[in-house]
Design an enzyme around this catalytic site. Structure first.
Site, PDB file in Angstrom:
ATOM      1  N   ARG A  56       0.815  -1.224   0.000  1.00  0.00           N
ATOM      2  CA  ARG A  56       0.000   0.000   0.000  1.00  0.00           C
ATOM      3  C   ARG A  56       0.845   1.269   0.000  1.00  0.00           C
ATOM      4  NH1 ARG A  56      -4.376  -2.782   3.765  1.00  0.00           N
ATOM      5  NH2 ARG A  56      -2.538  -3.262   5.000  1.00  0.00           N
ATOM      6  N   GLU A 231      13.237 -19.656  23.093  1.00  0.00           N
ATOM      7  CA  GLU A 231      13.707 -18.381  22.547  1.00  0.00           C
ATOM      8  C   GLU A 231      14.061 -17.457  23.698  1.00  0.00           C
ATOM      9  OE1 GLU A 231      11.821 -17.134  18.627  1.00  0.00           O
ATOM     10  OE2 GLU A 231      10.116 -17.794  19.798  1.00  0.00           O
ATOM     11  N   HIS A 255       5.329 -25.172  13.878  1.00  0.00           N
ATOM     12  CA  HIS A 255       6.710 -25.687  13.957  1.00  0.00           C
ATOM     13  C   HIS A 255       6.798 -26.890  14.894  1.00  0.00           C
ATOM     14  CE1 HIS A 255       7.232 -21.853  12.131  1.00  0.00           C
ATOM     15  NE2 HIS A 255       7.461 -21.146  13.216  1.00  0.00           N
TER      16      HIS A 255
HETATM   17  C1  BG6 Z   1       8.087 -17.570  13.818  1.00  0.00           C
HETATM   18  C2  BG6 Z   1       7.360 -16.983  14.996  1.00  0.00           C
HETATM   19  O1  BG6 Z   1       7.259 -18.427  13.085  1.00  0.00           O
HETATM   20  O2  BG6 Z   1       9.193 -18.316  14.296  1.00  0.00           O
HETATM   21  C3  BG6 Z   1       8.280 -16.137  15.854  1.00  0.00           C
HETATM   22  O3  BG6 Z   1       6.282 -16.191  14.525  1.00  0.00           O
HETATM   23  C4  BG6 Z   1       9.494 -16.936  16.250  1.00  0.00           C
HETATM   24  O4  BG6 Z   1       7.607 -15.671  17.014  1.00  0.00           O
HETATM   25  C5  BG6 Z   1      10.132 -17.543  15.020  1.00  0.00           C
HETATM   26  O5  BG6 Z   1      10.396 -16.061  16.900  1.00  0.00           O
HETATM   27  C6  BG6 Z   1      11.262 -18.474  15.390  1.00  0.00           C
HETATM   28  O6  BG6 Z   1      11.935 -18.830  14.217  1.00  0.00           O
HETATM   29  P1  BG6 Z   1      13.459 -19.218  14.251  1.00  0.00           P
HETATM   30  O7  BG6 Z   1      13.771 -19.571  12.835  1.00  0.00           O
HETATM   31  O8  BG6 Z   1      14.203 -18.022  14.751  1.00  0.00           O
HETATM   32  O9  BG6 Z   1      13.557 -20.361  15.205  1.00  0.00           O
END
Ligand code: BG6
Length: 503
Positions: A56, A231, A255
């Site tokens: 946009r 994380e 995931h």
């Molecule tokens: C994403 C999530 O799908 O995966 C994020 O939305 C997360 O919140 C991320 O931080 C983690 O991905 P990676 O590749 O850093 O493990």
């Protein structure tokens, strides 16, 4: 060039235009454009290729090129920028301003694509990448579907859809139905970027290209499986998204379940999209949540604390988060896979933000030997064998076993045998998005989630979320940022006489 990239090149990449919707968004800047640039550096993009960013925000080609140069400088795997490569790359990058719900803007986009076809020989092949917030997924797919001039005859057209794919089973089904009105399943590529990670793909290679592991990969030898997706980061500036998502939708539904499916699936009859995804769907359909204690979940939310020596605020103090938010930033769950291979073997999974470190791993813990001959004279109890697939950041595989301590006694000590990607394969692995973009250009859906697969994932997760919303299910316990989650998570696994691995 890595051997793996070489293998991909042997498959034929046809000329094409990649159209990215959401071209000024975070994902495009942090991941997609750097991935394209890296592919260009590795000589992986087709000779005749162009990218058109659609969003946009008013911008010009020149303005957009200047913007993406900055993000490539920051996020690219290959550094510093190679000026010769950039000069050519830049000419392939275009920007088209438009509104996602205005038909005339799609007609203008189509005209732009035809002009590029003529200039750059992209043959009418189109890869549409929807990297926008999910609210506009349906409008975009519908407009692409209805605008015939976007898909010239003789060319192919495919669509990549980012996560989240739906927010529950009903919305995922209705999104599938909607997209299927305009595209065949073979044209649809639902992204789960974990599937593009080198080490995630290696789960199948490790299991099925080696003779010694598969015979013990079952209920006769495995005590339990423990998956951690930890994380250290918080939610950053994604508060409004995260409030609606929580870790259950952000990580576990996609995931997390993919990691379980790849660990538990049967060998496919071939390594093609149909066979691999059939096996994953079988696993997902045979999974159930163990709700012998409560609803089989432990939820937590990070409070203020310290991560990596830095004082960080709690979830409730983050921007765009309600002061009384009940969104979970930590979740532990226990699943069973009710099939012949896995009956009775628990699959534990835990994931959270603001944990002490960033690490993703799959740990297979084996049963103890039938007779503990050495236990009476060992200070510590004999530890079970463990096979750990380290997905990130220290990619590798390790096996833990007992070894005799040197000396005249019979002391057994746990030791590790380690394989580290970094020291074996010197070149850094390509980013997940690099692999996935190339696969979509090739029309190979193996590493993307199929319609029935995404629905099977939601079938498992939706009832849990419904339970939480109706007030049943686990409480949300605060944990201090920089710790391993709520105390209840330890009690949860301790009820089974087990404990989370110390990482
Ligand atoms: C994403 C999530 O799908 O995966 C994020 O939305 C997360 O919140 C991320 O931080 C983690 O991905 P990676 O590749 O850093 O493990």
């Amino acid at each position: 060039m890595s051997p793996e990239l070489g293998t991909i090149l042997m498959r034929t990449l046809s000329p094409n235009i990649l159209v990215i919707f959401g071209a000024s968004g975070d994902l495009t800047h942090r991941k997609l454009i750097p991935a394209l640039y890296n592919l260009m550096c590795d000589g992986m993009l087709p000779e005749n290729f162009a990218m058109v960013g659609f969003a946009r925000k008013p911008n010009t080609n020149e303005g957009y090129r200047a913007d993406i140069r900055q993000t490539v400088e920051k996020f690219s795997r290959t550094k510093p920028i190679n000026e010769a490569v950039w000069a050519r790359f830049e000419t392939m990058m275009h920007y088209q301003q438009g509104d996602y719900s205005t038909s005339a803007d799609y007609e203008k986009l189509a005209e732009r694509l035809s002009t590029i076809d003529a200039a750059q020989g992209t043959n009418g092949n189109r890869l549409f990448y929807i990297a926008t917030p999910p609210e506009v997924y349906t409008a975009i797919t519908e407009h692409i579907g209805l605008t015939q001039s976007l898909k010239p005859e003789g060319g192919w057209s495919r669509i990549i859809i980012e996560k989240p794919f739906g927010t529950d089973l009903a919305s995922a089904r209705s999104l599938n139905e909607h997209v299927h009105r305009f595209f065949d399943e073979q044209q649809i590529f639902r992204i789960d970027h974990y599937l593009g990670k080198e080490t995630v793909q290696n789960i199948l290679v490790f299991r099925f290209a080696n003779g010694i592991f598969e015979p013990i990969w079952n209920r006769n030898y495995v005590d339990h499986v423990q998956i951690t997706v930890a994380e250290d980061i918080g939610i950053g500036n994604r508060g409004s998204y995260y409030e609606k998502s929580g870790v259950v939708r952000d990580i576990i539904q996609n995931h997390g379940l993919q990691l379980i499916a790849l660990t538990a699936m049967e060998p496919p009859i071939e390594l093609d999209a149909l066979s691999v995804r059939n096996e994953k769907v079988k696993v997902l359909k045979s999974m159930r949540i163990d709700d012998a204690h409560g609803d089989g979940t432990v939820r937590g939310q990070y409070g203020p604390g310290k991560v990596d020596g830095q004082v960080v605020s709690g979830y409730l103090q983050e921007e765009q988060v309600a002061g009384d938010s009940q969104t979970e930033t930590y979740l532990a769950m226990k699943f069973y896979v009710d099939n012949w291979r896995w009956a009775g073997v628990p699959f534990y999974i835990r994931s959270g933000k603001r944990l002490p470190l960033r690490t993703t791993e799959i740990a297979i813990q084996f049963k103890l030997p039938p007779l503990l001959l050495f236990s009476h004279n060992t200070a510590a109890a004999i530890e079970p064998n463990e096979l750990v697939l380290n997905i990130q950041p220290e990619e590798g595989i390790s096996i833990k076993f007992g070894s005799k301590e040197p000396g005249s006694g019979e002391k057994v000590q746990p030791v590790n045998m380690n394989f580290a990607y970094g020291s074996t394969f010197k070149s850094p692995a390509p980013d997940a998005y690099e692999r996935l973009i190339i696969d979509a250009m090739l029309g190979d859906g193996t590493l993307f989630t199929r319609a029935d697969e995404v629905e099977a994932q939601w079938s498992l997760i939706s009832p849990v979320i419904d339970g939480w919303q109706s007030g049943s299910g686990s409480f949300i316990e605060q944990y201090r940022a920089g710790t391993w989650g709520p105390k209840a998570a330890n009690d949860f696994i301790a009820l089974d006489g087990r404990r989370w691995r110390t990482l």
